[in-house]
Design a protein around this motif. Structure first.
Motif, PDB file in Angstrom:
ATOM      1  N   ALA A 116      72.299  -3.744  25.084  1.00 42.57           N
ATOM      2  CA  ALA A 116      71.109  -4.076  25.890  1.00 42.57           C
ATOM      3  C   ALA A 116      71.465  -4.815  27.175  1.00 42.57           C
ATOM      4  CB  ALA A 116      70.130  -4.910  25.066  1.00 42.57           C
ATOM      5  N   ALA A 117      72.570  -5.550  27.189  1.00 42.71           N
ATOM      6  CA  ALA A 117      72.960  -6.311  28.387  1.00 42.71           C
ATOM      7  C   ALA A 117      73.325  -5.404  29.547  1.00 42.71           C
ATOM      8  CB  ALA A 117      74.136  -7.234  28.063  1.00 42.71           C
ATOM      9  N   SER A 118      73.553  -4.118  29.275  1.00 43.94           N
ATOM     10  CA  SER A 118      73.907  -3.155  30.333  1.00 43.94           C
ATOM     11  C   SER A 118      72.752  -2.242  30.712  1.00 43.94           C
ATOM     12  CB  SER A 118      75.090  -2.287  29.880  1.00 43.94           C
ATOM     13  OG  SER A 118      76.205  -3.085  29.574  1.00 43.94           O
ATOM     14  N   ASN A 119      71.625  -2.373  30.031  1.00 35.90           N
ATOM     15  CA  ASN A 119      70.504  -1.471  30.272  1.00 35.90           C
ATOM     16  C   ASN A 119      69.606  -1.980  31.393  1.00 35.90           C
ATOM     17  OD1 ASN A 119      71.369   0.186  28.228  1.00 35.90           O
ATOM     18  ND2 ASN A 119      69.921  -0.588  26.711  1.00 35.90           N
ATOM     19  N   GLY A 120      69.461  -1.162  32.439  1.00 32.24           N
ATOM     20  CA  GLY A 120      68.524  -1.453  33.507  1.00 32.24           C
ATOM     21  C   GLY A 120      67.280  -0.598  33.362  1.00 32.24           C
ATOM     22  N   TYR A 121      66.552  -0.430  34.462  1.00 28.72           N
ATOM     23  CA  TYR A 121      65.300   0.327  34.413  1.00 28.72           C
ATOM     24  C   TYR A 121      65.521   1.753  33.922  1.00 28.72           C
ATOM     25  CZ  TYR A 121      61.310   3.070  35.795  1.00 28.72           C
ATOM     26  OH  TYR A 121      60.258   3.945  35.772  1.00 28.72           O
ATOM     27  N   ASN A 122      66.431   2.484  34.559  1.00 28.04           N
ATOM     28  CA  ASN A 122      66.609   3.893  34.215  1.00 28.04           C
ATOM     29  C   ASN A 122      67.093   4.084  32.781  1.00 28.04           C
ATOM     30  OD1 ASN A 122      65.726   5.197  36.546  1.00 28.04           O
ATOM     31  ND2 ASN A 122      67.666   4.872  37.585  1.00 28.04           N
ATOM     32  N   GLU A 123      67.970   3.201  32.321  1.00 25.44           N
ATOM     33  CA  GLU A 123      68.484   3.319  30.958  1.00 25.44           C
ATOM     34  C   GLU A 123      67.371   3.123  29.923  1.00 25.44           C
ATOM     35  OE1 GLU A 123      71.873   2.369  33.640  1.00 25.44           O
ATOM     36  OE2 GLU A 123      69.876   1.488  33.359  1.00 25.44           O
ATOM     37  N   ASN A 124      66.503   2.128  30.161  1.00 23.35           N
ATOM     38  CA  ASN A 124      65.403   1.888  29.232  1.00 23.35           C
ATOM     39  C   ASN A 124      64.351   2.985  29.290  1.00 23.35           C
ATOM     40  OD1 ASN A 124      66.120  -0.553  27.859  1.00 23.35           O
ATOM     41  ND2 ASN A 124      65.718  -1.685  29.724  1.00 23.35           N
ATOM     42  N   LEU A 125      64.108   3.495  30.477  1.00 23.76           N
ATOM     43  CA  LEU A 125      63.171   4.621  30.610  1.00 23.76           C
ATOM     44  C   LEU A 125      63.665   5.811  29.798  1.00 23.76           C
ATOM     45  CD1 LEU A 125      60.710   5.997  31.933  1.00 23.76           C
ATOM     46  CD2 LEU A 125      62.166   6.506  33.907  1.00 23.76           C
ATOM     47  N   ALA A 126      64.956   6.103  29.893  1.00 27.52           N
ATOM     48  CA  ALA A 126      65.531   7.226  29.138  1.00 27.52           C
ATOM     49  C   ALA A 126      65.441   6.979  27.631  1.00 27.52           C
ATOM     50  CB  ALA A 126      66.984   7.444  29.559  1.00 27.52           C
ATOM     51  N   LEU A 127      65.709   5.733  27.211  1.00 19.51           N
ATOM     52  CA  LEU A 127      65.622   5.399  25.787  1.00 19.51           C
ATOM     53  C   LEU A 127      64.200   5.577  25.259  1.00 19.51           C
ATOM     54  CD1 LEU A 127      67.857   2.181  25.662  1.00 19.51           C
ATOM     55  CD2 LEU A 127      68.274   4.288  24.363  1.00 19.51           C
ATOM     56  N   PHE A 128      63.215   5.077  26.020  1.00 19.55           N
ATOM     57  CA  PHE A 128      61.832   5.189  25.556  1.00 19.55           C
ATOM     58  C   PHE A 128      61.396   6.649  25.536  1.00 19.55           C
ATOM     59  CE2 PHE A 128      57.305   4.905  25.310  1.00 19.55           C
ATOM     60  CZ  PHE A 128      57.039   3.738  24.615  1.00 19.55           C
ATOM     61  N   ALA A 129      61.746   7.392  26.586  1.00 20.34           N
ATOM     62  CA  ALA A 129      61.364   8.807  26.672  1.00 20.34           C
ATOM     63  C   ALA A 129      61.998   9.626  25.557  1.00 20.34           C
ATOM     64  CB  ALA A 129      61.769   9.371  28.035  1.00 20.34           C
ATOM     65  N   ASP A 130      63.130   9.151  25.049  1.00 14.96           N
ATOM     66  CA  ASP A 130      63.850   9.866  23.981  1.00 14.96           C
ATOM     67  C   ASP A 130      63.398   9.412  22.593  1.00 14.96           C
ATOM     68  OD1 ASP A 130      65.748  11.843  23.354  1.00 14.96           O
ATOM     69  OD2 ASP A 130      67.252  10.322  22.883  1.00 14.96           O
ATOM     70  N   GLY A 131      62.423   8.506  22.539  1.00 16.71           N
ATOM     71  CA  GLY A 131      61.892   8.065  21.255  1.00 16.71           C
ATOM     72  C   GLY A 131      62.665   6.949  20.591  1.00 16.71           C
ATOM     73  N   LYS A 132      63.505   6.246  21.346  1.00 16.18           N
ATOM     74  CA  LYS A 132      64.369   5.213  20.757  1.00 16.18           C
ATOM     75  C   LYS A 132      63.756   3.816  20.789  1.00 16.18           C
ATOM     76  CE  LYS A 132      67.909   8.149  20.556  1.00 16.18           C
ATOM     77  NZ  LYS A 132      68.139   8.927  19.352  1.00 16.18           N
ATOM     78  N   CYS A 133      62.681   3.617  21.550  1.00 15.53           N
ATOM     79  CA  CYS A 133      62.072   2.286  21.682  1.00 15.53           C
ATOM     80  C   CYS A 133      60.645   2.317  21.141  1.00 15.53           C
ATOM     81  CB  CYS A 133      62.012   1.841  23.139  1.00 15.53           C
ATOM     82  SG  CYS A 133      63.580   1.879  24.014  1.00 15.53           S
ATOM     83  N   ALA A 134      60.317   1.325  20.324  1.00 14.65           N
ATOM     84  CA  ALA A 134      58.934   1.209  19.850  1.00 14.65           C
ATOM     85  C   ALA A 134      58.059   0.504  20.879  1.00 14.65           C
ATOM     86  CB  ALA A 134      58.893   0.460  18.527  1.00 14.65           C
ATOM     87  N   MET A 135      58.677  -0.402  21.670  1.00 16.02           N
ATOM     88  CA  MET A 135      57.964  -1.117  22.736  1.00 16.02           C
ATOM     89  C   MET A 135      58.877  -1.268  23.935  1.00 16.02           C
ATOM     90  SD  MET A 135      55.703  -4.234  21.122  1.00 16.02           S
ATOM     91  CE  MET A 135      56.986  -4.898  20.090  1.00 16.02           C
ATOM     92  N   TRP A 136      58.237  -1.348  25.085  1.00 16.02           N
ATOM     93  CA  TRP A 136      58.979  -1.546  26.334  1.00 16.02           C
ATOM     94  C   TRP A 136      58.027  -2.181  27.339  1.00 16.02           C
ATOM     95  CZ3 TRP A 136      59.749   2.697  30.495  1.00 16.02           C
ATOM     96  CH2 TRP A 136      60.636   2.250  31.496  1.00 16.02           C
ATOM     97  N   ILE A 137      58.420  -3.287  27.950  1.00 15.82           N
ATOM     98  CA  ILE A 137      57.606  -3.917  28.997  1.00 15.82           C
ATOM     99  C   ILE A 137      58.337  -3.712  30.312  1.00 15.82           C
ATOM    100  CG2 ILE A 137      56.666  -6.092  29.894  1.00 15.82           C
ATOM    101  CD1 ILE A 137      57.159  -6.305  26.364  1.00 15.82           C
ATOM    102  N   ASP A 138      57.697  -2.980  31.227  1.00  7.52           N
ATOM    103  CA  ASP A 138      58.359  -2.687  32.494  1.00  7.52           C
ATOM    104  C   ASP A 138      57.352  -2.087  33.473  1.00  7.52           C
ATOM    105  OD1 ASP A 138      60.446  -1.912  34.492  1.00  7.52           O
ATOM    106  OD2 ASP A 138      61.824  -2.270  32.830  1.00  7.52           O
TER     107      ASP A 138
END
Length: 439
Positions: A241-263
């Motif tokens: 998680a310390a290396s994840n920026g906006y694009n990385e988290n967007l990709a994770l959420f879009a791929d179904g890997k995140c239950a929540m995301w604040i951004d």
């Protein structure tokens, strides 16, 4: 077969004319960020070139931190590498004040400048002069997987607190199935992790500086805010998680890997595009959380397009910017991938469009967060600066990135919260002394 003298002359004249036309073509070099909406802009820009054969577009697409560094260096030195800069509410007023940007003094009537939200226009202006036009504008919201929440028997409040978020993350965190309870930015950068952590700090009553420009990072308020943020990622975040920026988290959420995301609210359009998102129809939206105070907990930002005075193609550059930020461009995106995916947050007409409102269940919430973000009153105690997710002084670009590295180290587990805040306080004080704010 021999050619007549007339034929040779005619061929030569045609070649000369073609050569002249080629020379007459103006090249416009655009520097932009590698966000999905900008990738779409590059794709659709072929239509602009078809309509304007005398203008050739040359693209430089960069990761967010790299873009900010390259543009700051280039404009401060008058390098002239770019004709169009992708900047935001942080840079536009400061660079405009310094005379580094070409003002938009004569906007065409058919552009309908009054249709652009006043708060966004004001944020991109200095002393009444507009120095950039918004490609999209955003605030923050809470994204959550409505299907996972339903399966877990939990409900997201319309206005959650960070305590609510912690409790909910525990219920939906399921790493054995590849789903993490919380995704947040950890990647260091004044506009990456600090752009998200600073509103959290505001909502716990923290501030960057007091009225005398003394740094205020070693305070209970900052400690509570940073601890809250870090604990969520340590308990419920994805690996690395310390290396994840906006694009990385967007990709994770879009791929179904995140239950929540604040951004950023702009993400909602991307997550509604079945070509790019696996969670279409499974996303719920809520207001961004707050700590103790529902003030300064969500920012106002715009990625906007500006022309540096060093550009030798200013007229052509502004022509492209009028096209890329127009009502017609928004319609082009709607035709390409649906109304839900259009650049949001810039124009009243978009939010009065029945097709958009029908396609975008997040539209009302986006507008609410943009309209309630106040960069001039974002903290509980008085401050000498403007900004919600940043401090509106040139030095913050370096200060924020240095502090962001300290905070990323906490997320990675190599520093404690107290150690990071002490180091952040010391480095910020040193930077403010060197810049002449403090003795």
């Amino acid at each position: 077969m021999k050619r007549t003298l007339g034929a040779v002359f005619a061929a030569g004249l045609a070649a000369a004319l073609m050569s002249s036309a080629a020379v007459a073509q103006t090249t416009v070099t655009i520097a932009t960020v590698n966000n999905s909406d900008m990738v779409v802009m590059q794709e659709l820009s072929k239509k602009f070139e078809e309509a304007n054969p005398d203008i050739k577009l040359n693209w430089t697409i960069l990761e967010e931190n790299t873009l900010r560094q390259r543009l700051t260096t280039d404009i401060a030195t008058g390098g002239g590498q770019f004709d169009i800069l992708t900047i935001g509410l942080f840079e536009a007023p400061m660079w405009g004040e310094r005379g580094w940007l070409v003002p938009f003094d004569t906007v065409p009537a058919d552009y309908d400048l009054n249709d652009v939200f006043k708060s966004v226009r004001d944020g991109l202006s200095h002393d009444g002069k507009l120095y950039a036009l918004p490609f999209y504008a955003e605030s923050q919201m809470t994204f959550y997987r409505s299907d996972l929440f339903e399966a877990a028997g939990v409900t997201m409040p319309e206005q959650p607190t960070w305590a609510d978020i912690d409790q909910l993350a525990a219920k939906v965190h399921d790493p054995d199935k590849g789903v993490y309870g919380m995704c947040l930015r950890g990647k260091p950068g004044w506009g990456e992790n600090m752009g998200q952590i600073t509103p959290v700090a505001n909502s716990f009553g923290a501030r960057w500086f007091d009225m005398n420009w003394e740094p205020q990072l070693e305070t209970p308020e900052w400690k509570e805010a940073l601890t809250t943020y870090v604990d969520l990622l340590k308990k419920y975040g994805p690996p690395g998680a310390a290396s994840n920026g906006y694009n990385e988290n967007l990709a994770l959420f879009a791929d179904g890997k995140c239950a929540m995301w604040i951004d950023a609210t702009v993400s909602a359009g991307f997550l509604s595009d079945p070509k790019q998102s696996k969670v279409v129809g499974k996303v719920g939206y809520a207001l961004p959380p707050y700590g103790k105070f529902n003030k300064g907990n969500h920012y106002l930002w715009s990625w906007a397009l500006a022309v540096p005075v060093s550009s030798k193609s200013q007229e052509a550059a502004q022509k492209f910017i009028y096209w890329a930020t127009s009502k017609d461009y928004i319609k082009l995106v709607a035709e390409r991938s649906g109304w839900a995916t259009v650049p949001p947050g810039t124009r009243t007409s978009t939010y009065e469009n029945a097709e958009y409102l029908s396609a975008a269940p997040f539209a009302k919430l986006t507008l609410q967060t943009i309209e309630t973000a106040n960069p001039t009153d974002a903290t509980q105690e008085k401050v000498p600066y403007v900004g919600i997710s940043y401090v509106g002084i040139p030095e913050f670009q370096s200060i924020g990135t240095t502090v962001g590295q300290e905070f990323a180290a906490v997320i990675a587990g190599s520093k404690t919260v107290d150690e990071a805040l002490a180091a952040a306080q010391a480095s910020t004080k040193r930077a403010m002394q060197q810049a002449g704010y403090l003795n």
